[in-house]
Design a protein around this motif. Structure first.
Motif, PDB file in Angstrom:
ATOM      1  N   SER A  18      12.601 100.111  56.874  1.00 52.92           N
ATOM      2  CA  SER A  18      13.537 100.134  55.687  1.00 52.92           C
ATOM      3  C   SER A  18      14.487 100.940  55.678  1.00 52.92           C
ATOM      4  O   SER A  18      14.197 102.146  55.694  1.00 52.92           O
ATOM      5  CB  SER A  18      12.333  99.928  54.705  1.00 52.92           C
ATOM      6  N   PHE A  19      15.513 100.465  55.205  1.00 53.24           N
ATOM      7  CA  PHE A  19      16.594 101.443  54.812  1.00 53.24           C
ATOM      8  C   PHE A  19      17.598 101.087  53.489  1.00 53.24           C
ATOM      9  O   PHE A  19      18.178 101.667  52.938  1.00 53.24           O
ATOM     10  CB  PHE A  19      17.366 101.798  55.862  1.00 53.24           C
ATOM     11  N   ALA A  20      17.261  99.784  53.315  1.00 53.98           N
ATOM     12  CA  ALA A  20      18.276  98.981  52.200  1.00 53.98           C
ATOM     13  C   ALA A  20      18.063  99.603  50.866  1.00 53.98           C
ATOM     14  O   ALA A  20      18.893  99.982  50.087  1.00 53.98           O
ATOM     15  CB  ALA A  20      18.015  97.553  52.146  1.00 53.98           C
ATOM     16  N   LEU A  21      16.684  99.949  50.636  1.00 53.53           N
ATOM     17  CA  LEU A  21      16.386 100.463  49.236  1.00 53.53           C
ATOM     18  C   LEU A  21      16.907 101.880  49.091  1.00 53.53           C
ATOM     19  O   LEU A  21      17.395 102.407  48.125  1.00 53.53           O
ATOM     20  CB  LEU A  21      14.912 100.558  49.188  1.00 53.53           C
ATOM     21  N   ILE A  22      16.963 102.599  50.315  1.00 46.25           N
ATOM     22  CA  ILE A  22      17.586 103.863  50.371  1.00 46.25           C
ATOM     23  C   ILE A  22      18.961 103.894  50.131  1.00 46.25           C
ATOM     24  O   ILE A  22      19.329 104.814  49.272  1.00 46.25           O
ATOM     25  CB  ILE A  22      17.191 104.687  51.932  1.00 46.25           C
ATOM     26  N   PHE A  29       6.825 107.745  54.200  1.00 48.50           N
ATOM     27  CA  PHE A  29       7.488 106.559  53.511  1.00 48.50           C
ATOM     28  C   PHE A  29       6.628 105.165  53.809  1.00 48.50           C
ATOM     29  O   PHE A  29       6.265 104.348  53.155  1.00 48.50           O
ATOM     30  CB  PHE A  29       8.988 106.078  53.705  1.00 48.50           C
ATOM     31  N   ALA A  30       6.376 105.057  55.334  1.00 50.64           N
ATOM     32  CA  ALA A  30       5.606 103.788  55.879  1.00 50.64           C
ATOM     33  C   ALA A  30       4.131 103.695  55.070  1.00 50.64           C
ATOM     34  O   ALA A  30       3.686 102.812  54.775  1.00 50.64           O
ATOM     35  CB  ALA A  30       5.800 103.772  57.291  1.00 50.64           C
ATOM     36  N   VAL A  59      15.340 108.503  55.990  1.00 51.25           N
ATOM     37  CA  VAL A  59      14.659 107.754  56.825  1.00 51.25           C
ATOM     38  C   VAL A  59      15.263 107.599  57.941  1.00 51.25           C
ATOM     39  O   VAL A  59      16.656 107.571  58.386  1.00 51.25           O
ATOM     40  CB  VAL A  59      13.682 106.561  56.273  1.00 51.25           C
ATOM     41  N   ALA A  60      14.406 107.201  59.108  1.00 53.17           N
ATOM     42  CA  ALA A  60      15.134 107.038  60.434  1.00 53.17           C
ATOM     43  C   ALA A  60      16.239 105.834  60.503  1.00 53.17           C
ATOM     44  O   ALA A  60      17.373 106.166  60.976  1.00 53.17           O
ATOM     45  CB  ALA A  60      14.048 106.789  61.653  1.00 53.17           C
ATOM     46  N   ALA A 105      13.897  87.633  45.930  1.00 48.92           N
ATOM     47  CA  ALA A 105      14.850  88.449  45.307  1.00 48.92           C
ATOM     48  C   ALA A 105      15.639  89.442  46.446  1.00 48.92           C
ATOM     49  O   ALA A 105      15.040  90.102  47.168  1.00 48.92           O
ATOM     50  CB  ALA A 105      14.317  89.278  44.206  1.00 48.92           C
ATOM     51  N   THR A 106      16.938  89.677  46.046  1.00 49.13           N
ATOM     52  CA  THR A 106      17.622  90.281  46.971  1.00 49.13           C
ATOM     53  C   THR A 106      17.257  92.163  46.804  1.00 49.13           C
ATOM     54  O   THR A 106      16.858  92.479  45.621  1.00 49.13           O
ATOM     55  CB  THR A 106      19.089  90.363  46.689  1.00 49.13           C
ATOM     56  N   VAL A 107      17.316  92.792  47.757  1.00 47.49           N
ATOM     57  CA  VAL A 107      16.876  94.312  47.770  1.00 47.49           C
ATOM     58  C   VAL A 107      17.885  95.019  46.761  1.00 47.49           C
ATOM     59  O   VAL A 107      17.425  95.776  46.020  1.00 47.49           O
ATOM     60  CB  VAL A 107      16.884  94.881  49.324  1.00 47.49           C
ATOM     61  N   VAL A 108      19.173  94.458  46.723  1.00 51.48           N
ATOM     62  CA  VAL A 108      20.232  95.030  45.947  1.00 51.48           C
ATOM     63  C   VAL A 108      19.738  94.898  44.538  1.00 51.48           C
ATOM     64  O   VAL A 108      19.890  95.937  43.704  1.00 51.48           O
ATOM     65  CB  VAL A 108      21.672  94.548  46.238  1.00 51.48           C
TER      66      VAL A 108
END
Length: 301
Positions: A234-238, A84-85, A253-254, A122-125
């Motif tokens: 990163s994990f918010a998109l997940i 991913f990175a 992801v971790a 913009a917000t990740v959500v």
């Protein structure tokens, strides 16, 4: 000639400087240093996350469980994290260099910079939900593919496409900040180099490869390091675009696994050990990037 300040004046200036720095230092200690030290303690402990009196020393057992090669953290979670990175950094870096180079040669540059920077604010959500709708079987992307004679693809439901699909979204959302940094780097390149190269008969590609990229190296290094760190964390998109890192753990992801271990399963020691492992990986990769950049700089100087 003005008299030199006395020793008392120097001490007063020093006290004033520390006084002005005190709020920032206090914030740094309370919200960064103390949580980091507490995470180090938890990495060697067992704790359910409620009563500080129930923290029990566990030694290196958390690290042993996390680093087992046949465990779920190393495969596939750590592999997913690195893929991913690397994918998001590659796409975002190439995209931002291309966009910054084009903007530098367009009119109304401020407008274009603001336009590309909008996803950053913009917000990740919001970003995740918009792209999630676009990825749907009846969404915009599959609609375009169907018009081209390609069958609909389960971007978020097929384990072969889910991680690349989220990686593309993360890279797209990261381009705006990198574009601002790279455009500033392009502005700092003296125009006389391009004029001299043009007199020597160099074309645009040769000038880009032999003038722009070498002189843009400090900005590119900063973009690469920050993008890579952001990709590893990163994990918010997940959370927004997938269901618990699915399908079949293909997008786990971790950072997302740490979140689940701590807040869903109450295994704060395991989550902290994962955080320490990820910290070491980020530090090692950052130092490696700095070493490579310094070595290339010495070779070209």
């Amino acid at each position: 000639m003005a008299a030199a300040p006395g020793r008392g004046g120097i001490h007063r200036d020093g006290r004033a400087a520390y006084l002005f720095l005190a709020p920032a230092l206090l914030f740094f200690c309370v919200f960064l240093v103390l949580p980091f030290l507490f995470a180090v303690v938890l990495a060697f402990s067992d704790w359910g996350g409620f009563d500080l009196g129930t923290i029990e020393f566990a030694g290196v057992s958390n690290f042993a469980d996390v680093l087992r090669f046949d465990g779920s953290f190393v495969r596939p979670i750590l592999v997913n994290t690195l893929l991913f990175a690397v994918g998001s950094v590659t796409l975002a870096t190439f995209g931002s260099v291309l966009v910054a180079y084009c903007i530098d040669r367009l009119s109304f540059q401020g407008f274009w910079r603001v336009l590309y920077f909008l996803p950053v604010v913009a917000t990740v959500v919001a970003i995740g939900n918009v792209w999630k709708m676009m990825y749907q079987p009846a969404g915009l992307i599959n609609g375009v593919l169907n018009k081209l004679g390609v069958n609909s693809i389960g971007f978020l439901s097929d384990s072969s496409y889910a991680l690349p699909a989220v990686t593309v979204v993360h890279a797209w959302a990261s381009i705006g900040g990198a574009v601002l940094i790279l455009t500033a780097g392009l502005k700092a390149i003296p125009e006389m180099y391009y004029e001299a190269a043009e007199v020597d008969g160099a074309n645009s590609w040769r000038m880009f490869w032999q003038i722009t990229l070498p002189l843009l190296r400090p900005s590119l290094l900063f973009v690469l390091i920050t993008q890579f760190i952001g990709g590893l964390q990163s994990f918010a998109l997940i959370i927004v675009m997938t269901t618990d890192g699915g399908p079949v753990n293909s997008t786990n992801v971790a950072a997302f696994e740490m979140y689940q271990q701590a807040f869903k399963f109450g295994a704060w020691g395991t989550a902290s050990a994962m955080a320490m492992v990820l910290f070491v990986i980020i530090l090692a990769i950052t130092l490696l990037q700095l070493w490579i950049a310094r070595r290339r700089g010495e070779e070209t100087s």
